[in-house]
Design a protein around this motif. Structure first.
Motif, PDB file in Angstrom:
ATOM      1  N   LEU A  93      20.313   9.377  -5.620  1.00 41.78           N
ATOM      2  CA  LEU A  93      20.724   8.018  -5.971  1.00 41.78           C
ATOM      3  C   LEU A  93      19.830   7.342  -6.624  1.00 41.78           C
ATOM      4  N   CYS A  94      18.258   7.819  -6.733  1.00 40.04           N
ATOM      5  CA  CYS A  94      17.548   6.388  -6.892  1.00 40.04           C
ATOM      6  C   CYS A  94      17.251   5.678  -7.957  1.00 40.04           C
ATOM      7  N   CYS A  95      17.316   4.664  -7.727  1.00 39.02           N
ATOM      8  CA  CYS A  95      18.590   3.119  -8.916  1.00 39.02           C
ATOM      9  C   CYS A  95      16.797   2.506  -9.049  1.00 39.02           C
ATOM     10  N   TYR A  96      16.433   2.441 -10.353  1.00 39.47           N
ATOM     11  CA  TYR A  96      15.870   2.198 -11.320  1.00 39.47           C
ATOM     12  C   TYR A  96      16.352   1.051 -12.131  1.00 39.47           C
ATOM     13  N   ASP A  97      15.580  -0.374 -12.108  1.00 40.32           N
ATOM     14  CA  ASP A  97      15.752  -1.423 -12.609  1.00 40.32           C
ATOM     15  C   ASP A  97      14.953  -1.420 -13.675  1.00 40.32           C
ATOM     16  N   ARG A  98      15.490  -0.763 -14.810  1.00 38.68           N
ATOM     17  CA  ARG A  98      14.896  -0.900 -16.616  1.00 38.68           C
ATOM     18  C   ARG A  98      13.871  -2.026 -16.934  1.00 38.68           C
ATOM     19  N   ARG A  99      13.896  -3.656 -16.171  1.00 41.01           N
ATOM     20  CA  ARG A  99      13.647  -4.480 -16.383  1.00 41.01           C
ATOM     21  C   ARG A  99      12.535  -4.710 -14.664  1.00 41.01           C
ATOM     22  N   LEU A 100      12.066  -4.000 -14.302  1.00 42.85           N
ATOM     23  CA  LEU A 100      11.106  -3.717 -13.707  1.00 42.85           C
ATOM     24  C   LEU A 100       9.905  -3.156 -13.953  1.00 42.85           C
ATOM     25  N   PHE A 101       9.681  -2.128 -14.824  1.00 39.84           N
ATOM     26  CA  PHE A 101       8.738  -0.679 -15.084  1.00 39.84           C
ATOM     27  C   PHE A 101       8.759  -0.858 -16.501  1.00 39.84           C
ATOM     28  N   THR A 102       7.736  -0.375 -16.592  1.00 39.89           N
ATOM     29  CA  THR A 102       7.015  -0.101 -17.756  1.00 39.89           C
ATOM     30  C   THR A 102       7.984   1.429 -18.081  1.00 39.89           C
ATOM     31  N   HIS A 103       7.948   1.807 -19.630  1.00 38.68           N
ATOM     32  CA  HIS A 103       8.223   2.654 -19.776  1.00 38.68           C
ATOM     33  C   HIS A 103       7.900   3.984 -19.514  1.00 38.68           C
ATOM     34  N   ALA A 104       6.379   3.445 -19.013  1.00 45.03           N
ATOM     35  CA  ALA A 104       5.265   4.736 -18.991  1.00 45.03           C
ATOM     36  C   ALA A 104       5.698   4.861 -17.530  1.00 45.03           C
ATOM     37  N   GLU A 105       6.215   3.902 -16.654  1.00 44.86           N
ATOM     38  CA  GLU A 105       6.700   4.369 -15.479  1.00 44.86           C
ATOM     39  C   GLU A 105       7.663   4.755 -15.333  1.00 44.86           C
ATOM     40  N   LEU A 106       8.472   4.598 -15.964  1.00 42.48           N
ATOM     41  CA  LEU A 106      10.753   5.705 -15.823  1.00 42.48           C
ATOM     42  C   LEU A 106      10.134   6.628 -15.613  1.00 42.48           C
ATOM     43  N   ASP A 107       9.003   6.847 -17.221  1.00 44.22           N
ATOM     44  CA  ASP A 107       9.192   7.869 -17.556  1.00 44.22           C
ATOM     45  C   ASP A 107       8.364   8.848 -16.124  1.00 44.22           C
ATOM     46  N   LEU A 108       7.460   8.885 -15.608  1.00 42.54           N
ATOM     47  CA  LEU A 108       6.864   9.306 -14.513  1.00 42.54           C
ATOM     48  C   LEU A 108       7.451   9.731 -13.209  1.00 42.54           C
ATOM     49  N   VAL A 109       8.335   8.791 -13.048  1.00 42.86           N
ATOM     50  CA  VAL A 109       9.348   8.762 -11.823  1.00 42.86           C
ATOM     51  C   VAL A 109      10.286   9.520 -12.628  1.00 42.86           C
ATOM     52  N   SER A 110      10.705  10.115 -13.667  1.00 41.44           N
ATOM     53  CA  SER A 110      11.600  10.229 -13.701  1.00 41.44           C
ATOM     54  C   SER A 110      11.641  12.116 -14.090  1.00 41.44           C
ATOM     55  N   ALA A 111       9.675  12.448 -14.104  1.00 44.78           N
ATOM     56  CA  ALA A 111      10.046  13.878 -14.711  1.00 44.78           C
ATOM     57  C   ALA A 111      10.140  14.206 -12.696  1.00 44.78           C
ATOM     58  N   ALA A 112       9.945  13.608 -12.115  1.00 48.20           N
ATOM     59  CA  ALA A 112       9.903  13.935 -10.856  1.00 48.20           C
ATOM     60  C   ALA A 112      11.330  14.248 -10.621  1.00 48.20           C
ATOM     61  N   PRO A 165       0.292  -1.565  -0.340  1.00 46.89           N
ATOM     62  CA  PRO A 165       0.750   0.030   0.168  1.00 46.89           C
ATOM     63  C   PRO A 165       0.689   1.366   0.268  1.00 46.89           C
ATOM     64  N   GLY A 166       0.306   2.304  -1.030  1.00 47.13           N
ATOM     65  CA  GLY A 166       1.559   4.187  -0.903  1.00 47.13           C
ATOM     66  C   GLY A 166       2.099   3.738  -1.807  1.00 47.13           C
ATOM     67  N   THR A 167       2.882   2.935  -2.582  1.00 46.36           N
ATOM     68  CA  THR A 167       3.378   2.506  -3.509  1.00 46.36           C
ATOM     69  C   THR A 167       2.613   3.578  -4.917  1.00 46.36           C
ATOM     70  N   ASP A 168       1.811   4.146  -5.211  1.00 47.24           N
ATOM     71  CA  ASP A 168       0.829   4.512  -5.878  1.00 47.24           C
ATOM     72  C   ASP A 168       1.475   6.243  -5.593  1.00 47.24           C
ATOM     73  N   ARG A 169       2.000   6.422  -4.935  1.00 44.99           N
ATOM     74  CA  ARG A 169       2.636   7.309  -4.679  1.00 44.99           C
ATOM     75  C   ARG A 169       4.012   7.943  -4.523  1.00 44.99           C
ATOM     76  N   LEU A 170       4.459   7.270  -5.332  1.00 47.16           N
ATOM     77  CA  LEU A 170       6.477   6.972  -5.392  1.00 47.16           C
ATOM     78  C   LEU A 170       5.948   8.296  -6.243  1.00 47.16           C
ATOM     79  N   ALA A 171       5.995   8.797  -7.825  1.00 50.44           N
ATOM     80  CA  ALA A 171       5.537  10.155  -8.073  1.00 50.44           C
ATOM     81  C   ALA A 171       5.945  11.122  -7.932  1.00 50.44           C
ATOM     82  N   ARG A 172       5.192  10.865  -7.053  1.00 47.19           N
ATOM     83  CA  ARG A 172       4.279  12.315  -6.106  1.00 47.19           C
ATOM     84  C   ARG A 172       5.532  12.276  -4.553  1.00 47.19           C
TER      85      ARG A 172
END
Length: 289
Positions: free
Chosen positions: A153-172, A129-136
């Motif tokens: 340094l926030c490390c995101y494994d590209r194999r675990l996230f969709t392009h849309a999810e990565l775009d969202l967290v990148s913009a943050a 619960p709560g991970t839907d608020r990650l980008a904010r």
């Protein structure tokens, strides 16, 4: 994935989304990140998800980073998501932000010149619960780091996230090290945000790739200007480029502050964009009553 050497270019106050798809190169980058922080005398925290803490420490030691003494003194701390982000069960963004403030206060109190944190974010793919608020949450971290004492340094494994999810967290994040970053040319975060004695300074480029990060620092600055009576200053003298969306955010903050937020060092390209964000611009907010 981003080249491990990209971490060499980080400065206090930076908040970077670092993407990877290779555990070995990820480990090399983390080793460089830890070594530099320890050599600077900073306190270094690694919130792991990719590696078990003891296995990670053994690997870093094999890369020539002496972790024994820093661990004994508390200069280096390694923990997993269950002991950090998910310590209370669900992910609580407000609690995590308080954790940042507490960690910075403690590091300062112990005399460290800075605090550097690397965080594997794979835990956010779990059904917690709560991970839907990650980008904010990621966007709001910028308000904590803008003081220029800590970096993340926030490390995101590209194999675990969709392009849309990565775009969202990148913009943050003000800067993102994507696949290929640093392999052909020098790399640095696209935008840097720093607190000044009179407000905020923006350096680099503001565009759609860091839009949410910009909003997260500029909009509270306007609110602060109103609450304190101002004036506060938004220094854009080192903002080398911006797109229309960034200009709209700046114009909106100026309007919301009602004259209590001043723009300093506007370059002609930004001035031109600001001139296009008048009342008829559909992206512009209404002026305050």
């Amino acid at each position: 994935m981003a080249d491990p050497t990209t971490v060499d270019n980080l400065l206090p106050g930076d908040h970077v989304c670092w993407t990877f798809d290779d555990h070995e190169r990820h480990l090399r980058a983390l080793s460089r990140f830890l070594r530099q922080g320890l050599e600077r005398g900073d306190q270094v925290l690694y919130l792991t998800d990719t590696f078990l803490p003891e296995a990670f420490l053994a690997a870093v030691q094999a890369y020539g980073v002496d972790v024994t003494e820093p661990r004994r003194t508390g200069q280096l701390q390694v923990m997993n998501a269950e002991d950090s982000y998910l310590a209370s069960g669900p992910f609580e963004p407000e609690q995590a932000l308080k954790g940042w403030a507490n960690a910075i206060e403690q590091a300062r109190g112990q005399g460290y010149p800075g605090l550097r944190v690397a965080a594997d974010m794979g835990w956010t793919t779990r059904p917690a619960p709560g991970t839907d608020r990650l980008a904010r949450y990621e966007a709001r971290v910028n308000t904590v780091l803008a003081d220029g004492y800590a970096l993340a340094l926030c490390c995101y494994d590209r194999r675990l996230f969709t392009h849309a999810e990565l775009d969202l967290v990148s913009a943050a994040h003000p800067g993102t090290a994507r696949a290929g970053a640093g392999t052909l040319a020098g790399w640095a975060p696209l935008l840097r945000v720093r607190r000044t004695p009179t407000g905020l300074a923006l350096r680099g480029t503001a565009d759609h790739t860091n839009r949410d990060a910009l909003a997260a620092v500029v909009e509270p600055l306007a609110a602060e200007a109103v609450s304190t009576g101002g004036p506060l200053v938004l220094d854009v003298s080192e903002l080398v480029s911006a797109d229309l969306g960034a200009a709209r955010l700046v114009a909106g903050a100026l309007a919301a502050a009602g004259g209590r937020l001043l723009l300093q060092g506007t370059r002609p390209p930004l001035a031109e964009l600001l001139s296009r964000t008048g009342p008829d611009d559909p992206g512009s907010p209404s002026p305050p009553a």
